[in-house]
Design an enzyme around this catalytic site. Structure first.
Site, PDB file in Angstrom:
ATOM      1  N   CYS A 111     -12.599  -0.676  14.504  1.00  0.00           N
ATOM      2  CA  CYS A 111     -12.455   0.749  14.151  1.00  0.00           C
ATOM      3  C   CYS A 111     -13.802   1.436  13.922  1.00  0.00           C
ATOM      4  O   CYS A 111     -13.874   2.662  13.914  1.00  0.00           O
ATOM      5  CB  CYS A 111     -11.574   0.892  12.922  1.00  0.00           C
ATOM      6  SG  CYS A 111      -9.999   0.066  13.119  1.00  0.00           S
ATOM      7  N   HIS A 237     -12.649   7.402   9.469  1.00  0.00           N
ATOM      8  CA  HIS A 237     -11.687   6.620  10.244  1.00  0.00           C
ATOM      9  C   HIS A 237     -10.306   6.835   9.620  1.00  0.00           C
ATOM     10  O   HIS A 237     -10.163   6.910   8.399  1.00  0.00           O
ATOM     11  CB  HIS A 237     -12.076   5.140  10.221  1.00  0.00           C
ATOM     12  CG  HIS A 237     -11.027   4.267  10.797  1.00  0.00           C
ATOM     13  ND1 HIS A 237     -10.468   4.513  12.026  1.00  0.00           N
ATOM     14  CD2 HIS A 237     -10.381   3.165  10.306  1.00  0.00           C
ATOM     15  CE1 HIS A 237      -9.539   3.597  12.267  1.00  0.00           C
ATOM     16  NE2 HIS A 237      -9.466   2.780  11.241  1.00  0.00           N
ATOM     17  N   ASN A 267      -3.243   5.233  13.193  1.00  0.00           N
ATOM     18  CA  ASN A 267      -4.547   4.580  13.337  1.00  0.00           C
ATOM     19  C   ASN A 267      -4.749   4.151  14.785  1.00  0.00           C
ATOM     20  O   ASN A 267      -4.042   3.277  15.280  1.00  0.00           O
ATOM     21  CB  ASN A 267      -4.582   3.367  12.396  1.00  0.00           C
ATOM     22  CG  ASN A 267      -5.897   2.616  12.432  1.00  0.00           C
ATOM     23  OD1 ASN A 267      -6.735   2.849  13.314  1.00  0.00           O
ATOM     24  ND2 ASN A 267      -6.078   1.706  11.488  1.00  0.00           N
TER      25      ASN A 267
HETATM   26  O1  UT7 Z   1      -8.228   0.123  10.614  1.00  0.00           O
HETATM   27  C1  UT7 Z   1      -7.925  -0.727   9.564  1.00  0.00           C
HETATM   28  C2  UT7 Z   1      -6.494  -1.175   9.673  1.00  0.00           C
HETATM   29  N1  UT7 Z   1      -5.756  -1.474   8.500  1.00  0.00           N
HETATM   30  C3  UT7 Z   1      -5.763  -0.797   7.342  1.00  0.00           C
HETATM   31  O2  UT7 Z   1      -6.501   0.090   7.119  1.00  0.00           O
HETATM   32  C4  UT7 Z   1      -4.756  -1.199   6.295  1.00  0.00           C
HETATM   33  C5  UT7 Z   1      -5.115  -0.774   4.924  1.00  0.00           C
HETATM   34  N2  UT7 Z   1      -3.998  -1.009   4.036  1.00  0.00           N
HETATM   35  C6  UT7 Z   1      -2.954  -0.153   3.966  1.00  0.00           C
HETATM   36  O3  UT7 Z   1      -2.950   0.881   4.623  1.00  0.00           O
HETATM   37  C7  UT7 Z   1      -1.825  -0.462   3.023  1.00  0.00           C
HETATM   38  O4  UT7 Z   1      -2.153  -1.600   2.263  1.00  0.00           O
HETATM   39  C8  UT7 Z   1      -0.469  -0.700   3.748  1.00  0.00           C
HETATM   40  C9  UT7 Z   1       0.016   0.596   4.348  1.00  0.00           C
HETATM   41  C10 UT7 Z   1      -0.614  -1.779   4.825  1.00  0.00           C
HETATM   42  C11 UT7 Z   1       0.573  -1.170   2.734  1.00  0.00           C
HETATM   43  O5  UT7 Z   1       0.718  -0.189   1.705  1.00  0.00           O
HETATM   44  P1  UT7 Z   1       0.754  -0.610   0.177  1.00  0.00           P
HETATM   45  O6  UT7 Z   1       0.943   0.617  -0.595  1.00  0.00           O
HETATM   46  O7  UT7 Z   1      -0.492  -1.434  -0.073  1.00  0.00           O
HETATM   47  O8  UT7 Z   1       2.072  -1.457   0.079  1.00  0.00           O
HETATM   48  P2  UT7 Z   1       2.270  -2.970  -0.423  1.00  0.00           P
HETATM   49  O9  UT7 Z   1       1.731  -3.907   0.613  1.00  0.00           O
HETATM   50  O10 UT7 Z   1       1.727  -3.071  -1.805  1.00  0.00           O
HETATM   51  O11 UT7 Z   1       3.809  -3.099  -0.455  1.00  0.00           O
HETATM   52  C12 UT7 Z   1       4.621  -2.496  -1.480  1.00  0.00           C
HETATM   53  C13 UT7 Z   1       6.066  -2.796  -1.173  1.00  0.00           C
HETATM   54  C14 UT7 Z   1       6.326  -4.265  -0.873  1.00  0.00           C
HETATM   55  O12 UT7 Z   1       7.604  -4.562  -1.384  1.00  0.00           O
HETATM   56  P3  UT7 Z   1       7.768  -5.358  -2.775  1.00  0.00           P
HETATM   57  O13 UT7 Z   1       7.055  -6.673  -2.580  1.00  0.00           O
HETATM   58  O14 UT7 Z   1       7.116  -4.487  -3.804  1.00  0.00           O
HETATM   59  O15 UT7 Z   1       9.244  -5.485  -2.923  1.00  0.00           O
HETATM   60  C15 UT7 Z   1       6.375  -4.328   0.625  1.00  0.00           C
HETATM   61  O16 UT7 Z   1       7.184  -5.387   1.118  1.00  0.00           O
HETATM   62  O17 UT7 Z   1       6.447  -2.087   0.005  1.00  0.00           O
HETATM   63  C16 UT7 Z   1       7.012  -2.999   0.938  1.00  0.00           C
HETATM   64  N3  UT7 Z   1       6.727  -2.505   2.283  1.00  0.00           N
HETATM   65  C17 UT7 Z   1       7.508  -1.586   2.866  1.00  0.00           C
HETATM   66  N4  UT7 Z   1       8.633  -0.957   2.472  1.00  0.00           N
HETATM   67  C18 UT7 Z   1       9.171  -0.060   3.310  1.00  0.00           C
HETATM   68  C19 UT7 Z   1       5.712  -2.837   3.107  1.00  0.00           C
HETATM   69  N5  UT7 Z   1       5.811  -2.132   4.245  1.00  0.00           N
HETATM   70  C20 UT7 Z   1       6.920  -1.358   4.135  1.00  0.00           C
HETATM   71  C21 UT7 Z   1       7.537  -0.412   4.972  1.00  0.00           C
HETATM   72  N6  UT7 Z   1       8.660   0.209   4.527  1.00  0.00           N
HETATM   73  N7  UT7 Z   1       7.037  -0.089   6.212  1.00  0.00           N
END
Ligand code: UT7
Length: 312
Positions: A111, A237, A267
């Site tokens: 990226c 980004h 992204n």
């Molecule tokens: O170019 C670089 C590429 N990557 C990035 O920049 C990624 C950077 N990170 C992020 O953008 C975020 O960490 C994510 C969008 C990937 C995840 O968001 P988050 O707010 O950190 O969510 P989380 O991983 O803490 O998940 C919270 C909850 C979890 O459920 P439990 O364990 O609390 O029951 C996940 O399983 O949300 C759940 N979850 C979802 N729920 C509904 C994860 N993805 C989803 C989804 N829909 N799509």
């Protein structure tokens, strides 16, 4: 001698995936996706190759710069999703555009690729190695997306952005420098093995991004003797709206200073920044003398920032 951006272009493939489409594929909701990422739609390249997107963006940038194929003497393409391992996408592009026998190179910096590619091209111009460089960032990420992983599949889209960098003898303005870095020991946090799927530790990437973005912004601006408040736009980004907002809050910047496209495009790795730049340019929002700072991070981890004054 200066190196300045003489034209910009972009291409977004016509097919679009909405959050409602993901609700049909995985256990998610529009509210979760918008609330956690800011994304509403992303374009996907169902029927076009990466090279088709790169070519369309390049042609648009060349037309915007008023330059002919014979003028181009350097091509740098950033991509982590080429159509084939080799020859490079840059050589493919040279052939498609009918360019002379010139320097053609692909850069793999995920990226941060556009920031790395601009640095290479600008330094080449400033040391007399080229006069007119075509820089293209083109990414067809969606074939590498795991559409069963709800935490990552909702994030990514496809697209291409391009700029023409020109050199001339005028003093001041144009490209003012960049700061490039990498931290390979965190490489496992975001990776894709050949022929494989994106694997990501979202939290780790998030933490890294909010730490290094302000770091490189401040270092680069200090070196240039400028302040965040001098920038007309900061083009980050587009990985997550919450990451962008964290940077905005840190400097108490007005909302309109932080460029946001993630709601519409998701992204697109290295293509995000030049696509956003092209949108600003074509909307008539850039004037000579405007200070622009682009900042990014990505797999590697790579990260960096580049600073330039919009010039004619
Ligand atoms: O170019 C670089 C590429 N990557 C990035 O920049 C990624 C950077 N990170 C992020 O953008 C975020 O960490 C994510 C969008 C990937 C995840 O968001 P988050 O707010 O950190 O969510 P989380 O991983 O803490 O998940 C919270 C909850 C979890 O459920 P439990 O364990 O609390 O029951 C996940 O399983 O949300 C759940 N979850 C979802 N729920 C509904 C994860 N993805 C989803 C989804 N829909 N799509």
């Amino acid at each position: 001698m200066r190196a300045y951006m003489a034209g910009t272009g972009r291409f977004l493939p016509p097919d679009v995936l909405t959050n409602a489409d993901f609700v049909r594929m995985v256990d998610t909701s529009d509210e979760w996706i918008v609330g956690h990422t800011g994304i509403r739609t992303r374009h996907i390249a169902r029927t076009v190759k990466n090279a088709d997107m790169a070519e369309a963006a390049a042609r648009a940038a060349m037309e915007n710069a008023g330059c002919a194929p014979a003028d181009i003497d350097m091509v740098v393409v950033s991509t982590v999703t080429p159509d084939r391992a080799y020859p490079s996408l840059a050589c493919d592009l040279q052939n498609r555009l009918g360019l002379p026998d010139v320097f053609c190179l692909d850069v793999s910096a995920a990226c941060s690729g556009f920031i790395y590619a601009v640095d290479l091209a600008a330094r080449h111009i400033l040391t007399g190695g080229a006069r007119t460089a075509l820089v293209v960032s083109s990414e067809k990420l969606t074939p590498t997306v795991d559409y069963t992983d709800r935490a990552s599949c909702i994030l990514f889209g496809d697209g291409a952005g391009a700029v023409v960098l020109k050199g001339d003898e005028r003093q001041g303005g144009g490209w003012l420098g960049s700061l490039l870095a990498a931290r390979g020991d965190d490489g496992a946090a975001l990776q894709c093995v050949p022929g494989g799927r994106i694997k990501m530790d979202g939290h780790e990437v998030f933490r890294f991004a909010v730490r290094v973005m302000p770091e490189v912004i401040e270092k680069l601006l200090a070196r240039a003797g400028r302040a965040v408040s001098d920038c007309k736009f900061i083009i980050p980004h587009q990985a997550n709206l919450r990451i962008i907002k964290a940077v905005q809050r840190r400097y108490a910047l007005p909302e309109e200073k932080m460029v946001v496209t993630i709601d519409r495009y998701g992204n697109m790795s290295s293509a995000c920044i030049p696509i956003a730049l092209d949108e600003l340019n074509r909307a008539g929002r850039l004037e000579p003398g405007d200070l622009l700072l682009a900042v990014g991070f990505g797999a590697g981890f790579t990260y960096g920032a580049t600073l330039f004054e919009w010039s004619e």
